[in-house]
Design a protein around this motif. Sequence first.
Motif, PDB file in Angstrom:
ATOM      1  N   SER A  44      52.167  19.465  29.657  1.00 22.88           N
ATOM      2  CA  SER A  44      50.488  19.831  29.665  1.00 22.88           C
ATOM      3  C   SER A  44      49.504  19.260  30.027  1.00 22.88           C
ATOM      4  CB  SER A  44      50.265  19.055  28.117  1.00 22.88           C
ATOM      5  OG  SER A  44      51.275  19.542  26.894  1.00 22.88           O
ATOM      6  N   SER A  45      49.227  20.440  30.846  1.00 26.99           N
ATOM      7  CA  SER A  45      47.965  19.761  31.823  1.00 26.99           C
ATOM      8  C   SER A  45      47.174  21.424  32.378  1.00 26.99           C
ATOM      9  CB  SER A  45      48.818  19.831  33.118  1.00 26.99           C
ATOM     10  OG  SER A  45      49.442  20.888  33.219  1.00 26.99           O
ATOM     11  N   VAL A  46      46.141  20.916  33.500  1.00 26.65           N
ATOM     12  CA  VAL A  46      44.834  21.833  33.730  1.00 26.65           C
ATOM     13  C   VAL A  46      46.062  22.552  34.099  1.00 26.65           C
ATOM     14  CG1 VAL A  46      42.855  22.546  34.944  1.00 26.65           C
ATOM     15  CG2 VAL A  46      43.044  20.189  33.361  1.00 26.65           C
ATOM     16  N   MET A  47      46.900  22.685  35.537  1.00 27.68           N
ATOM     17  CA  MET A  47      47.204  23.616  35.916  1.00 27.68           C
ATOM     18  C   MET A  47      48.351  24.340  35.467  1.00 27.68           C
ATOM     19  SD  MET A  47      47.611  24.349  39.287  1.00 27.68           S
ATOM     20  CE  MET A  47      47.089  23.044  39.988  1.00 27.68           C
ATOM     21  N   THR A  48      48.678  23.332  34.324  1.00 29.65           N
ATOM     22  CA  THR A  48      49.487  24.848  32.800  1.00 29.65           C
ATOM     23  C   THR A  48      48.955  25.853  33.311  1.00 29.65           C
ATOM     24  OG1 THR A  48      51.581  22.952  32.992  1.00 29.65           O
ATOM     25  CG2 THR A  48      51.454  24.864  31.297  1.00 29.65           C
ATOM     26  N   ALA A  49      47.586  25.607  32.212  1.00 26.44           N
ATOM     27  CA  ALA A  49      47.460  26.429  31.179  1.00 26.44           C
ATOM     28  C   ALA A  49      45.764  27.379  32.564  1.00 26.44           C
ATOM     29  CB  ALA A  49      45.677  26.143  30.669  1.00 26.44           C
ATOM     30  N   GLY A  50      45.490  26.290  33.726  1.00 25.59           N
ATOM     31  CA  GLY A  50      45.152  28.040  34.362  1.00 25.59           C
ATOM     32  C   GLY A  50      46.250  28.805  35.251  1.00 25.59           C
ATOM     33  N   LEU A  51      47.048  28.113  35.776  1.00 26.08           N
ATOM     34  CA  LEU A  51      48.145  29.202  35.895  1.00 26.08           C
ATOM     35  C   LEU A  51      48.571  30.541  35.278  1.00 26.08           C
ATOM     36  CD1 LEU A  51      51.516  27.113  37.941  1.00 26.08           C
ATOM     37  CD2 LEU A  51      49.160  28.557  39.221  1.00 26.08           C
ATOM     38  N   VAL A  52      48.482  30.260  33.964  1.00 26.93           N
ATOM     39  CA  VAL A  52      49.203  31.383  32.885  1.00 26.93           C
ATOM     40  C   VAL A  52      47.788  31.651  32.059  1.00 26.93           C
ATOM     41  CG1 VAL A  52      49.920  31.206  29.897  1.00 26.93           C
ATOM     42  CG2 VAL A  52      51.334  29.628  31.875  1.00 26.93           C
ATOM     43  N   MET A  53      46.203  31.411  32.459  1.00 22.69           N
ATOM     44  CA  MET A  53      45.417  32.031  32.267  1.00 22.69           C
ATOM     45  C   MET A  53      45.541  33.003  32.888  1.00 22.69           C
ATOM     46  SD  MET A  53      41.387  30.647  31.420  1.00 22.69           S
ATOM     47  CE  MET A  53      42.472  29.181  29.881  1.00 22.69           C
ATOM     48  N   GLY A  54      45.777  32.396  34.475  1.00 23.10           N
ATOM     49  CA  GLY A  54      45.509  33.591  35.760  1.00 23.10           C
ATOM     50  C   GLY A  54      46.213  34.993  35.491  1.00 23.10           C
ATOM     51  N   MET A  55      48.024  34.066  34.705  1.00 23.55           N
ATOM     52  CA  MET A  55      48.326  35.366  34.947  1.00 23.55           C
ATOM     53  C   MET A  55      48.013  36.296  33.958  1.00 23.55           C
ATOM     54  SD  MET A  55      52.137  33.523  34.769  1.00 23.55           S
ATOM     55  CE  MET A  55      51.919  32.569  35.955  1.00 23.55           C
ATOM     56  N   MET A  56      47.154  35.993  32.980  1.00 24.14           N
ATOM     57  CA  MET A  56      46.697  36.996  31.277  1.00 24.14           C
ATOM     58  C   MET A  56      45.399  37.430  32.422  1.00 24.14           C
ATOM     59  SD  MET A  56      44.570  35.641  28.457  1.00 24.14           S
ATOM     60  CE  MET A  56      43.291  35.191  29.288  1.00 24.14           C
ATOM     61  N   LEU A  57      44.788  36.933  33.630  1.00 24.03           N
ATOM     62  CA  LEU A  57      43.732  38.090  33.499  1.00 24.03           C
ATOM     63  C   LEU A  57      43.902  38.776  35.186  1.00 24.03           C
ATOM     64  CD1 LEU A  57      40.928  35.148  33.991  1.00 24.03           C
ATOM     65  CD2 LEU A  57      40.910  37.001  32.587  1.00 24.03           C
ATOM     66  N   ALA A  86      33.627  42.281  38.277  1.00 20.59           N
ATOM     67  CA  ALA A  86      35.234  42.604  37.706  1.00 20.59           C
ATOM     68  C   ALA A  86      35.816  41.329  37.724  1.00 20.59           C
ATOM     69  CB  ALA A  86      35.489  43.370  37.897  1.00 20.59           C
ATOM     70  N   ILE A  87      34.855  39.744  38.718  1.00 19.56           N
ATOM     71  CA  ILE A  87      35.808  38.774  38.988  1.00 19.56           C
ATOM     72  C   ILE A  87      34.193  37.746  37.977  1.00 19.56           C
ATOM     73  CG2 ILE A  87      35.885  37.033  40.324  1.00 19.56           C
ATOM     74  CD1 ILE A  87      36.085  39.011  42.441  1.00 19.56           C
ATOM     75  N   LEU A  88      33.534  38.758  37.458  1.00 20.69           N
ATOM     76  CA  LEU A  88      32.327  37.463  36.819  1.00 20.69           C
ATOM     77  C   LEU A  88      32.969  37.984  35.411  1.00 20.69           C
ATOM     78  CD1 LEU A  88      29.121  37.934  39.116  1.00 20.69           C
ATOM     79  CD2 LEU A  88      30.514  35.879  38.559  1.00 20.69           C
ATOM     80  N   LEU A  89      32.910  38.429  34.727  1.00 16.67           N
ATOM     81  CA  LEU A  89      33.812  39.685  33.785  1.00 16.67           C
ATOM     82  C   LEU A  89      34.439  38.774  33.350  1.00 16.67           C
ATOM     83  CD1 LEU A  89      32.580  42.635  33.709  1.00 16.67           C
ATOM     84  CD2 LEU A  89      31.745  41.183  32.679  1.00 16.67           C
ATOM     85  N   ALA A  90      36.155  38.919  34.351  1.00 17.15           N
ATOM     86  CA  ALA A  90      37.264  37.793  33.752  1.00 17.15           C
ATOM     87  C   ALA A  90      37.107  36.349  33.461  1.00 17.15           C
ATOM     88  CB  ALA A  90      38.533  37.923  35.258  1.00 17.15           C
ATOM     89  N   ALA A  91      36.080  35.529  34.584  1.00 15.96           N
ATOM     90  CA  ALA A  91      35.671  34.690  34.365  1.00 15.96           C
ATOM     91  C   ALA A  91      35.059  34.468  32.760  1.00 15.96           C
ATOM     92  CB  ALA A  91      34.313  34.203  35.432  1.00 15.96           C
ATOM     93  N   GLY A 145      25.184  34.518  30.682  1.00 14.72           N
ATOM     94  CA  GLY A 145      24.442  33.679  31.661  1.00 14.72           C
ATOM     95  C   GLY A 145      25.273  34.996  33.047  1.00 14.72           C
ATOM     96  N   LEU A 146      26.690  34.337  32.787  1.00  9.26           N
ATOM     97  CA  LEU A 146      27.855  35.361  33.623  1.00  9.26           C
ATOM     98  C   LEU A 146      27.374  37.040  33.495  1.00  9.26           C
ATOM     99  CD1 LEU A 146      30.884  32.867  33.779  1.00  9.26           C
ATOM    100  CD2 LEU A 146      28.857  33.121  35.775  1.00  9.26           C
ATOM    101  N   ASN A 147      27.393  37.473  32.118  1.00  8.62           N
ATOM    102  CA  ASN A 147      27.349  38.505  32.180  1.00  8.62           C
ATOM    103  C   ASN A 147      26.252  39.544  32.666  1.00  8.62           C
ATOM    104  OD1 ASN A 147      30.102  38.883  30.596  1.00  8.62           O
ATOM    105  ND2 ASN A 147      29.314  38.341  29.124  1.00  8.62           N
TER     106      ASN A 147
END
Length: 401
Positions: free
Chosen positions: A251-264, A313-318, A384-386
């Motif tokens: 369990s790590s930041v990299m694990t969640a970040g990579l999988v979340m990136g695939m989702m986005l 689109a990038i900010l909405l993904a964020a 704010g991002l939107n």
Amino acid sequence: MSPFWTIVAILALAALGYGLGRRRAMSLAQGNPRRLHSRPNYYGWNVALFAAVPALLLLVLWALALPLLPHGAASSRAAGILAIIIAVAGLAVAVRRTTPEFRARNAVEQMIRGLLILCSLIAIATTVGIVLSLVFESLHFFRLYPWQDFFFGTEWTPRFGGGSRLGILPLLWGTLYISFIALLVAVPVGLYAAIYMSEYATPRVRSLVKPAIEVLAGIPTIVYGLFALVTVGPLLRDWIAQPLGLGNSGSSVMTAGLVMGMMLIPFVSSLSDDIINAVPQTMRDGSLALGSTHSETIRQVVIPAALPGIVGAILLAASRAIGETMIVVMGAGAMATISGNPFEAMTTITVKIVSQLTGDNDFSSPETLVAFALGLTLFVITLGLNIFALYIVRKYREQYE
């Protein structure tokens, strides 16, 4: 009578009213629709709407006020009977005023316009209700816990017995860190996929690739979380983290970040693809006519023209990444820490909102009320991002004929 059967009865009366209204209009016109101000169907819809809309609105208002009323079951039965009476009365009044000179189309359009306005007001009222509920509960929390310690504290150790430290900075760091890694994965892959689909792929290939990418958007986040827990986490731990001495946890930041990136990826690719396709073909043809290559045209003409939309689109993904929960729970763990090591377990604001509201908790304690302050903070960040995304799109959007 139960609410379900009450609604069925009202809709049946509306259907009956439609037939009666249309039949009466044609009867008064002696079977010649040219003698009517409006088409026969409008007379039927006028009666149907007069029979259904007031009665259904009464049921909605009664349902909203039901928690404040005594004897809930008796009140529901009374509301059902009253709604049916109103439906019958509306049907009778509408049928009686049906004449060839009656402007049925105007009446129907006004009622439809009113319903559309009501739907818009419901959406606005829902947003206002969410904001007010977060604000009021957050104010209650800040009466019990100093706001300076919440916004600037670096330790997150809630204890329901007292002595809690509820600093948001570790949670905010984990949220932004994981979202940043997710965007590092999603933006290049999604943008390059969009460029390929819009500029290089044949229509047949595009018809296959685009739906295949968009399948990722339909996968439940819990499935992504399981993928992070079972596959990606152990893989990163055994191949990278442990050999380099960076950590021993899956369990790590990299694990969640990579999988979340695939989702986005589909969020970025689909929006960017639509935006790139909106660039007029004449701009491409003009660039090619001046001697530019295909790749130069994409880099120097197409992408700059579509850049505001791509940024939006990038900010909405964020915003989508910041609000994710299940992938973080199963992929990043629940440790509220501030660290630069991407192979350490961390957590986010959304995860702690869930944990603080899970179980039989006392809603008068700061350890529970802190969830509303966290939710309000997250709401402000995503809002704010939107707003920034909409500002970028509107300010730099190109208008084409």
